[in-house]
Design a protein around this motif. Structure first.
Motif, PDB file in Angstrom:
ATOM      1  N   SER A 171     -11.743  -1.186   7.922  1.00  0.00           N
ATOM      2  CA  SER A 171     -10.748  -1.205   7.239  1.00  0.00           C
ATOM      3  C   SER A 171     -10.816  -2.982   6.756  1.00  0.00           C
ATOM      4  CB  SER A 171      -9.502  -1.187   7.800  1.00  0.00           C
ATOM      5  OG  SER A 171      -9.186   0.315   7.992  1.00  0.00           O
TER       6      SER A 171
ATOM      7  N   VAL B 189      -5.972   5.261  -5.179  1.00  0.00           N
ATOM      8  CA  VAL B 189      -5.755   4.698  -4.031  1.00  0.00           C
ATOM      9  C   VAL B 189      -4.315   4.321  -4.130  1.00  0.00           C
ATOM     10  CG1 VAL B 189      -6.069   2.985  -2.319  1.00  0.00           C
ATOM     11  CG2 VAL B 189      -8.245   3.795  -3.676  1.00  0.00           C
TER      12      VAL B 189
ATOM     13  N   ASP C 102     -14.314  -5.697   1.956  1.00  0.00           N
ATOM     14  CA  ASP C 102     -13.950  -4.654   0.847  1.00  0.00           C
ATOM     15  C   ASP C 102     -13.967  -3.340   2.002  1.00  0.00           C
ATOM     16  OD1 ASP C 102     -13.615  -3.128  -1.142  1.00  0.00           O
ATOM     17  OD2 ASP C 102     -15.452  -3.806  -2.296  1.00  0.00           O
ATOM     18  N   PRO C 103     -12.476  -2.815   2.158  1.00  0.00           N
ATOM     19  CA  PRO C 103     -12.546  -1.873   3.003  1.00  0.00           C
ATOM     20  C   PRO C 103     -13.058  -0.405   2.590  1.00  0.00           C
ATOM     21  CG  PRO C 103     -10.334  -2.305   2.071  1.00  0.00           C
ATOM     22  CD  PRO C 103     -11.364  -3.548   1.552  1.00  0.00           C
TER      23      PRO C 103
ATOM     24  N   ARG D 198     -22.504  -5.167   0.369  1.00  0.00           N
ATOM     25  CA  ARG D 198     -21.093  -5.033   0.260  1.00  0.00           C
ATOM     26  C   ARG D 198     -20.434  -6.005   0.904  1.00  0.00           C
ATOM     27  NH1 ARG D 198     -17.352  -0.349  -1.385  1.00  0.00           N
ATOM     28  NH2 ARG D 198     -15.297  -0.536  -0.407  1.00  0.00           N
TER      29      ARG D 198
ATOM     30  N   LYS E 276     -25.406  -1.503   1.007  1.00  0.00           N
ATOM     31  CA  LYS E 276     -24.989  -1.730  -0.385  1.00  0.00           C
ATOM     32  C   LYS E 276     -24.878  -2.951  -0.847  1.00  0.00           C
ATOM     33  CE  LYS E 276     -21.348   0.177  -1.860  1.00  0.00           C
ATOM     34  NZ  LYS E 276     -20.220   0.860  -2.858  1.00  0.00           N
TER      35      LYS E 276
ATOM     36  N   ALA F 136     -17.138   6.491   3.773  1.00  0.00           N
ATOM     37  CA  ALA F 136     -17.881   6.528   2.714  1.00  0.00           C
ATOM     38  C   ALA F 136     -17.143   5.871   1.200  1.00  0.00           C
ATOM     39  CB  ALA F 136     -18.011   8.137   2.230  1.00  0.00           C
ATOM     40  N   PRO F 137     -17.970   4.779   0.953  1.00  0.00           N
ATOM     41  CA  PRO F 137     -17.683   4.060  -0.140  1.00  0.00           C
ATOM     42  C   PRO F 137     -18.612   4.755  -1.487  1.00  0.00           C
ATOM     43  CG  PRO F 137     -19.331   2.709   0.841  1.00  0.00           C
ATOM     44  CD  PRO F 137     -18.962   3.930   1.621  1.00  0.00           C
ATOM     45  N   SER F 138     -18.472   4.289  -2.593  1.00  0.00           N
ATOM     46  CA  SER F 138     -19.511   4.809  -3.529  1.00  0.00           C
ATOM     47  C   SER F 138     -20.944   4.368  -3.102  1.00  0.00           C
ATOM     48  CB  SER F 138     -19.087   4.352  -5.085  1.00  0.00           C
ATOM     49  OG  SER F 138     -18.986   2.823  -4.980  1.00  0.00           O
TER      50      SER F 138
ATOM     51  N   VAL G  58      -3.202   4.857   1.702  1.00  0.00           N
ATOM     52  CA  VAL G  58      -3.308   4.094   2.600  1.00  0.00           C
ATOM     53  C   VAL G  58      -2.215   4.269   3.706  1.00  0.00           C
ATOM     54  CG1 VAL G  58      -3.099   1.267   3.001  1.00  0.00           C
ATOM     55  CG2 VAL G  58      -4.583   2.369   0.994  1.00  0.00           C
TER      56      VAL G  58
ATOM     57  N   LEU H 270      -7.957  -5.004   8.303  1.00  0.00           N
ATOM     58  CA  LEU H 270      -6.807  -4.788   8.039  1.00  0.00           C
ATOM     59  C   LEU H 270      -6.180  -3.930   9.134  1.00  0.00           C
ATOM     60  CD1 LEU H 270      -7.147  -4.000   4.141  1.00  0.00           C
ATOM     61  CD2 LEU H 270      -5.789  -5.881   5.341  1.00  0.00           C
TER      62      LEU H 270
ATOM     63  N   GLU I 181     -13.432   7.339  -9.576  1.00  0.00           N
ATOM     64  CA  GLU I 181     -13.079   7.158  -8.042  1.00  0.00           C
ATOM     65  C   GLU I 181     -11.755   7.793  -7.842  1.00  0.00           C
ATOM     66  OE1 GLU I 181     -14.257   4.967  -9.828  1.00  0.00           O
ATOM     67  OE2 GLU I 181     -16.048   4.001  -9.026  1.00  0.00           O
TER      68      GLU I 181
ATOM     69  N   LEU J  16      -2.908   1.093  -5.939  1.00  0.00           N
ATOM     70  CA  LEU J  16      -3.952  -0.300  -5.796  1.00  0.00           C
ATOM     71  C   LEU J  16      -5.033   0.006  -6.658  1.00  0.00           C
ATOM     72  CD1 LEU J  16      -3.981  -0.508  -1.878  1.00  0.00           C
ATOM     73  CD2 LEU J  16      -2.375  -1.675  -3.238  1.00  0.00           C
TER      74      LEU J  16
ATOM     75  N   THR K  20      -4.299  -1.406   8.140  1.00  0.00           N
ATOM     76  CA  THR K  20      -3.943  -0.164   7.465  1.00  0.00           C
ATOM     77  C   THR K  20      -5.431   0.641   7.439  1.00  0.00           C
ATOM     78  OG1 THR K  20      -4.549  -1.264   5.297  1.00  0.00           O
ATOM     79  CG2 THR K  20      -2.338  -0.858   6.081  1.00  0.00           C
ATOM     80  N   VAL K  21      -5.492   1.963   7.178  1.00  0.00           N
ATOM     81  CA  VAL K  21      -6.650   2.580   6.815  1.00  0.00           C
ATOM     82  C   VAL K  21      -6.609   3.613   5.538  1.00  0.00           C
ATOM     83  CG1 VAL K  21      -6.153   4.598   8.318  1.00  0.00           C
ATOM     84  CG2 VAL K  21      -8.393   3.955   7.873  1.00  0.00           C
ATOM     85  N   ALA K  22      -7.569   3.753   4.746  1.00  0.00           N
ATOM     86  CA  ALA K  22      -7.451   4.514   3.644  1.00  0.00           C
ATOM     87  C   ALA K  22      -8.190   5.850   3.630  1.00  0.00           C
ATOM     88  CB  ALA K  22      -8.115   3.804   2.402  1.00  0.00           C
TER      89      ALA K  22
HETATM   90  P1  AMP Z   1     -14.952   2.646  -3.104  1.00  0.00           P
HETATM   91  O1  AMP Z   1     -15.057   3.414  -1.732  1.00  0.00           O
HETATM   92  O2  AMP Z   1     -16.147   1.848  -3.071  1.00  0.00           O
HETATM   93  O3  AMP Z   1     -14.795   3.184  -4.267  1.00  0.00           O
HETATM   94  O4  AMP Z   1     -13.635   1.410  -2.611  1.00  0.00           O
HETATM   95  C1  AMP Z   1     -12.890   1.885  -1.998  1.00  0.00           C
HETATM   96  C2  AMP Z   1     -11.439   1.485  -2.246  1.00  0.00           C
HETATM   97  O5  AMP Z   1     -10.360   1.634  -1.541  1.00  0.00           O
HETATM   98  C3  AMP Z   1     -11.442  -0.188  -2.575  1.00  0.00           C
HETATM   99  O6  AMP Z   1     -10.681  -0.580  -3.747  1.00  0.00           O
HETATM  100  C4  AMP Z   1     -10.735  -0.654  -1.607  1.00  0.00           C
HETATM  101  O7  AMP Z   1     -10.171  -2.067  -1.920  1.00  0.00           O
HETATM  102  C5  AMP Z   1      -9.595   0.339  -1.210  1.00  0.00           C
HETATM  103  N1  AMP Z   1      -9.347   0.396   0.199  1.00  0.00           N
HETATM  104  C6  AMP Z   1     -10.019   1.040   1.173  1.00  0.00           C
HETATM  105  N2  AMP Z   1      -9.360   0.786   2.324  1.00  0.00           N
HETATM  106  C7  AMP Z   1      -8.043   0.073   2.102  1.00  0.00           C
HETATM  107  C8  AMP Z   1      -6.939  -0.414   2.751  1.00  0.00           C
HETATM  108  N3  AMP Z   1      -6.806  -0.271   4.051  1.00  0.00           N
HETATM  109  N4  AMP Z   1      -6.036  -1.042   1.980  1.00  0.00           N
HETATM  110  C9  AMP Z   1      -6.078  -1.061   0.983  1.00  0.00           C
HETATM  111  N5  AMP Z   1      -7.146  -0.758   0.080  1.00  0.00           N
HETATM  112  C10 AMP Z   1      -8.049   0.032   0.514  1.00  0.00           C
END
Ligand code: AMP
Ligand code: MG
Length: 356
Positions: free
Chosen positions: A116, A187, A66-67, A62, A60, A145-147, A104, A119, A184, A198, A121-123
């Motif tokens: 992450s 969050v 950027d988590p 990326r 990407k 999986a991000p976009s 998160v 971090l 998306e 967020l 933490t985990v999303a």
């Molecule tokens: P995307 O998957 O490209 O749509 O982006 C993932 C989104 O989730 C981004 O805005 C990240 O900043 C947010 N995100 C993922 N993991 C965390 C985390 N551990 N803490 C805060 N935000 C997160």
């Protein structure tokens, strides 16, 4: 070595198990698989394999800061990736999963820190799409999986969008048709004292408030600013087309249409090609203008607007406009997510009291 990207067409409702088996095998081999979710296409890799996760970032472009979001097949898998599951997470999971809500929580040590961005933490979320669920279930691992777009671009809502950005950079694309939500996930941070959005997304602030009461939004997000910051870098320019985008955040339709007409005339006289990203209600007032039009839905139907948002932006980009003038869709319901994405894609915003 660059992979050759394969595309496999798959039924959205009844995913063919033999195709899912091919994709799951790829995931278990540490490869990258783009797949449809209900929000946008995701670029998936085994979340527990650090090399596979690293491939996501490099495909990407990326930044490592950027988590990523981890996708699970069921809330019962939460203990595999989170240290604890607070009662509020269970309540929200029950209400909104599978669906476009990302929580998160505290990260389990089994999850590589790179997922992450270091971090603790985990999303996580459970996506509401039969193809995504079958892929996660069959591979048997959590999928990060991000976009599935190049970093900074608009998110893909069709397999074709994924191909345009990532062909030759990933192994497989599962084409399950256009994604139904189109923006998306929301969050929601559950590690702060008050749950905090967020990123606004497919689950609305109002829907969350109905279940858990007090919910904060980020003070520093573009949502809370009428104007872009002095330094555009701080705005986190994202979801962006190639063309410059101006967001017209005007409440009064008459002044919106007057401003659109004036800007189209100014820009075309300078030799610039202009595209309008508008609602069907705007059409009678602007259809005679020398501009490309992307009509993305009615003001009364923001679900359709969200579904068509990124496709509309990509359409105008492909028509090679120099400038996109986008209307605002308010801040209620899905309007908040739509405004967030348009704000981040914009280099300028205009409100009622500052007409050019
Ligand atoms: P995307 O998957 O490209 O749509 O982006 C993932 C989104 O989730 C981004 O805005 C990240 O900043 C947010 N995100 C993922 N993991 C965390 C985390 N551990 N803490 C805060 N935000 C997160
Ligand atoms: Mg993204």
């Amino acid at each position: 070595m660059n992979p050759v990207t394969r595309i496999l067409t798959i039924s959205e409702r009844n995913p063919d198990p033999s195709i899912i088996a091919v994709a799951s095998q790829a995931i278990l081999e540490g490869k990258l698989v783009a797949f449809p979710t209900e929000t946008v296409y995701g670029l998936g890799a085994n979340a527990l394999n650090p090399e596979a996760v690293a491939r996501i970032f490099s495909a990407k472009g990326r930044p490592a800061e950027d988590p990523l979001i981890i996708h699970l097949a069921s809330p019962s898998d939460l203990p595999r990736v989170t240290l604890e599951v607070p009662p509020m997470a269970l309540l929200l999971a029950q209400e909104f999963w599978p669906g476009p809500l990302t929580l998160v929580l505290r990260r389990h040590p089994a999850v590589p820190p790179s997922v992450s961005a270091g971090l603790d933490t985990v999303a996580v979320r459970v996506p509401a799409h039969p193809v995504a669920l079958a892929l996660i279930q069959t591979s048997g691992v959590p999928i990060a999986a991000p976009s599935a777009n190049l970093f900074g671009h608009s998110s893909p809502t069709t397999a074709r969008h994924v191909w345009e950005d990532l062909s030759g950079r990933i192994d497989l694309i599962l084409d399950g048709g256009p994604t139904p939500v189109g923006v998306e996930s929301t969050v929601l941070d559950l590690t702060s004292s008050i749950p905090t959005i967020l990123r606004p997304g497919g689950v609305t602030l109002e829907a969350l408030q109905e279940i858990i009461g007090d919910v904060h939004t980020l003070k520093n997000s573009p949502l809370d600013r009428g104007k872009p910051q002095a330094s555009p870098g701080l705005l986190g320019k994202h979801y962006a087309p190639h063309a410059r985008l101006i967001l017209l955040k005007m409440v009064n339709p008459t002044s919106l249409h007057q401003t659109l007409r004036r800007l189209v005339s100014d820009e075309t006289s300078k030799g610039n090609r202009v595209g309008l990203l508008i609602a069907s209600e705007d059409l009678p007032f602007v259809q005679d203008l020398p501009a490309k039009l992307a009509v993305i839905g009615s003001l009364d139907d923001l679900a359709t607007v969200a579904r068509n948002l990124y496709g509309g932006i990509r359409q105008l980009d492909q028509e090679n406009v120099d400038l996109i003038l986008a209307r605002d869709f308010g801040n209620f319901g899905l309007g908040m997510a739509i405004r967030d994405r348009l704000s981040r894609a914009s280099s300028q915003q205009i409100t009622d009291d500052e007409q050019p």
